[in-house]
Design a protein around this motif. Structure first.
Motif, short mmCIF file in Angstrom:
data_model
loop_
_atom_site.label_atom_id
_atom_site.label_comp_id
_atom_site.label_asym_id
_atom_site.label_seq_id
_atom_site.Cartn_x
_atom_site.Cartn_y
_atom_site.Cartn_z
N GLY A 134 0.93 -1.18 -0.10
CA GLY A 134 0.10 0.09 -0.05
C GLY A 134 0.91 1.37 -0.06
O GLY A 134 2.00 1.27 0.36
N SER A 135 0.14 2.39 -0.29
CA SER A 135 1.08 3.50 -0.50
C SER A 135 0.84 4.51 1.05
O SER A 135 -0.31 4.38 1.44
CB SER A 135 0.62 4.36 -1.73
N ASN A 136 1.65 5.23 1.16
CA ASN A 136 1.37 6.41 2.35
C ASN A 136 0.98 5.35 3.88
O ASN A 136 0.08 6.14 4.30
CB ASN A 136 0.41 7.42 1.99
N LEU A 137 1.82 4.44 3.96
CA LEU A 137 1.35 3.44 5.22
C LEU A 137 2.14 3.84 6.34
O LEU A 137 3.41 4.30 6.52
CB LEU A 137 1.37 1.99 4.73
N ILE A 138 1.39 3.90 7.36
CA ILE A 138 2.10 3.85 8.91
C ILE A 138 1.62 2.85 9.83
O ILE A 138 0.39 2.29 9.58
CB ILE A 138 1.48 5.03 9.52
N ILE A 139 2.45 1.96 10.12
CA ILE A 139 2.16 0.61 10.94
C ILE A 139 2.21 0.92 12.44
O ILE A 139 3.30 1.51 12.74
CB ILE A 139 3.31 -0.58 10.57
N VAL A 140 1.25 0.73 13.16
CA VAL A 140 1.36 0.91 14.46
C VAL A 140 1.37 -0.32 15.32
O VAL A 140 0.50 -1.11 14.90
CB VAL A 140 0.17 1.78 15.21
N MET A 141 2.39 -0.69 16.04
CA MET A 141 2.61 -1.98 16.74
C MET A 141 2.78 -1.99 18.10
O MET A 141 3.31 -0.89 18.78
CB MET A 141 3.96 -2.91 16.23
N PRO A 142 2.16 -2.85 18.93
CA PRO A 142 2.27 -2.64 20.46
C PRO A 142 3.68 -3.01 20.72
O PRO A 142 4.47 -3.91 20.18
CB PRO A 142 1.13 -3.74 21.10
N GLY A 143 4.23 -2.45 21.79
CA GLY A 143 5.43 -2.74 22.53
C GLY A 143 6.78 -2.25 21.80
O GLY A 143 6.83 -1.36 20.96
N ALA A 144 7.87 -2.97 22.20
CA ALA A 144 9.38 -2.41 21.47
C ALA A 144 10.00 -1.40 21.91
O ALA A 144 11.16 -1.21 22.16
CB ALA A 144 9.30 -2.27 19.86
N SER A 145 9.22 -0.42 22.60
CA SER A 145 9.57 0.95 22.86
C SER A 145 9.62 0.79 24.94
O SER A 145 10.23 1.51 25.19
CB SER A 145 8.89 2.01 22.64
N LYS A 146 8.91 0.00 25.29
CA LYS A 146 8.80 -0.14 26.67
C LYS A 146 9.82 -0.90 27.41
O LYS A 146 9.69 -2.11 27.06
CB LYS A 146 7.47 -0.26 27.10
N SER A 147 10.51 -0.48 28.12
CA SER A 147 11.56 -1.37 28.88
C SER A 147 10.95 -2.26 29.99
O SER A 147 10.21 -1.83 30.57
CB SER A 147 12.78 -0.63 29.39
N VAL A 148 11.16 -3.52 29.90
CA VAL A 148 10.69 -4.49 30.99
C VAL A 148 11.84 -4.99 31.59
O VAL A 148 12.74 -6.19 31.24
CB VAL A 148 9.79 -5.49 30.32
N VAL A 158 1.82 14.84 4.00
CA VAL A 158 1.25 14.76 5.39
C VAL A 158 1.75 13.46 6.17
O VAL A 158 1.34 13.60 7.40
CB VAL A 158 -0.12 15.10 5.34
N ILE A 159 2.27 12.60 5.65
CA ILE A 159 2.56 11.30 6.42
C ILE A 159 3.52 11.43 7.64
O ILE A 159 3.00 11.07 8.69
CB ILE A 159 3.34 10.20 5.48
N ASP A 160 4.50 12.30 7.73
CA ASP A 160 5.29 12.69 8.84
C ASP A 160 4.63 13.51 9.84
O ASP A 160 4.67 12.82 11.08
CB ASP A 160 6.45 13.59 8.51
N LYS A 161 3.48 14.25 9.59
CA LYS A 161 2.79 15.04 10.39
C LYS A 161 1.78 14.09 10.92
O LYS A 161 1.65 14.08 12.33
CB LYS A 161 2.13 16.20 9.89
#
Length: 404
Positions: free
Chosen positions: A56-70, A233-236
């Motif tokens: 797809g074009s101009n896609l943004i993928i949002v995934m849970p995790g990976a940024s929170k330290s456990v 507008v994708i970055d915004k």
């Protein structure tokens, strides 16, 4: 004198056909290898770009995790339970967002009659088709009403249809996903393999709430795919998604995100840079043989100067100037490199096509790579031909006539 020098050079090459052919061989292999390797590299680059674009074009993928330290260790993207259907609904209201498709998925054994197939079952919304560039080949896609009523309907990929139904029409047939019966209402058009070798037709799509309540028993989602209005507008939009989710998840200012937001455009640029480096590396390795070919030209030209010392002495005694002798031997070196370069171009193009046919790898013939390889071969002929030619031109005619 120029054309006469060319004729003399050609006569000299004809007089030693085998030696001339062996001299050209280094240039032929070098040019051919450069063109073939660059074609392979460009083919890989184009395949990766097409595969990412097919998502797809101009896609943004949002995934849970990976940024929170456990416990001091960062968890992998997709492993945390931090994204919900309500998050997806809130993202859909952000300015610049066209479509939003929350997603849950898992692998299941799917059964029809005596046939069974293990495949990926994905729960999503009606926006999935538009966002991911899929289309329905036969039948129809499920509706928002199917999602709200938790209907047990399914749309299957071509691979699943082939392995479960063979030549039978899947429409209206009942399959069993795990232990739950589902009615097939559509078959997706084929998309083939992705750049990572994954079969994009080996999947089953069901309504999101049906998958959550009747299959997985979960209220959270595994990912959210967002399509922005355009690349301006994708970055915004990405920044606004991060701000929105931090607010919704009540994260303190200094806390890490408990989600990951990836811009597919940035991923494509990274992949282009990586595959471009690979292409340059392949071309550089192949270009080493061009250098070897140039050394071969210099070696043979030095032998030719030694063999034709008396001839050079006679020509200088009859009035040939420094430039005449220099031009003659330079032209011989260039003729060898030009002829070798032309044959190498044919060999490289043919090699790229043969590899594509036999190995099934995609190759892209680049006119710029052909021009560059040929230009380098001519330059190498000139560079490595200068020393022997200059040596011939500087010979003293008296010493040359005495040479045995």
């Amino acid at each position: 004198m120029f054309w006469e020098s060319i004729l003399i050079a050609l006569e000299g090459l004809k007089a030693n056909k085998l030696r001339s052919a062996l001299t050209m061989l280094g240039i032929i292999i070098g040019v051919g290898a450069v063109i073939t390797m660059v074609s392979l590299g460009l083919g890989v680059q184009q395949k990766v770009q097409n595969s990412i674009a097919s998502l797809g074009s101009n896609l943004i993928i949002v995934m849970p995790g990976a940024s929170k330290s456990v416990g001091g260790v960062r968890s992998e993207a997709g492993t945390n339970i931090t994204l919900t259907n309500q998050d997806a609904e809130a993202i859909a209201k952000i300015d610049g967002v066209l479509y939003v498709a929350p997603d849950v998925s898992s692998s299941y054994q799917v059964v029809y009659g005596h046939q069974n197939w293990n495949t990926k079952v994905e729960g999503t919304t009606t926006d999935f088709l538009t966002i991911r560039n899929y289309s329905v080949d036969i039948g129809s896609f499920f509706t928002n009403s199917d999602d709200q009523t938790r209907s047990r309907v399914a749309v299957i990929g071509q691979t699943v249809a082939t392995n479960l139904f063979g030549g039978i029409s899947p429409l209206g047939q009942t399959i069993r996903i795990g232990t739950a019966p589902f009615r097939v209402i559509g078959v997706l058009a084929s998309k083939g393999q992705s750049s990572m070798g994954q079969d994009q037709d080996d999947l089953i799509l069901v309504p999101l709430h049906t998958a959550q309540d009747r299959l997985l028993g979960q209220t959270y989602v595994n990912s959210i795919t967002v399509q922005a209005e355009n690349d301006q507008v994708i970055d915004k939009v990405q920044q606004n998604i991060v701000t929105l989710l931090r607010t919704r998840h009540h994260l303190p200012a200094k806390a890490d995100d408990d989600f990951t937001v990836r811009n597919l455009t940035a991923i494509m640029e990274t992949m282009k840079e990586t595959t471009g480096t690979l292409t340059l590396f392949l071309g550089g390795v192949a270009a080493i043989s061009l250098l070897v070919g140039g050394i071969g030209i210099m070696n043979i030209m030095l032998v030719s100067v030694t063999e034709r010392t008396r001839e050079i002495g006679v020509r200088k005694a009859l009035g040939a100037t420094f430039n005449n002798i220099l031009m003659q031997f330079l032209i011989e070196a260039v003729v060898v490199s030009v002829t070798g370069g032309l044959i190498g171009i044919l060999l490289g193009v043919a090699g790229a096509h043969i590899i594509s046919l036999i190995a099934g790898w995609k190759t892209v013939i680049s006119f710029l790579a052909i021009l560059a390889a040929f230009g380098v071969s001519v330059s190498i002929g000139l560079f490595f031909g200068i020393y022997p030619a200059r040596k011939a031109a500087l010979l003293d005619p008296i010493d040359a006539l005495r040479y045995e």
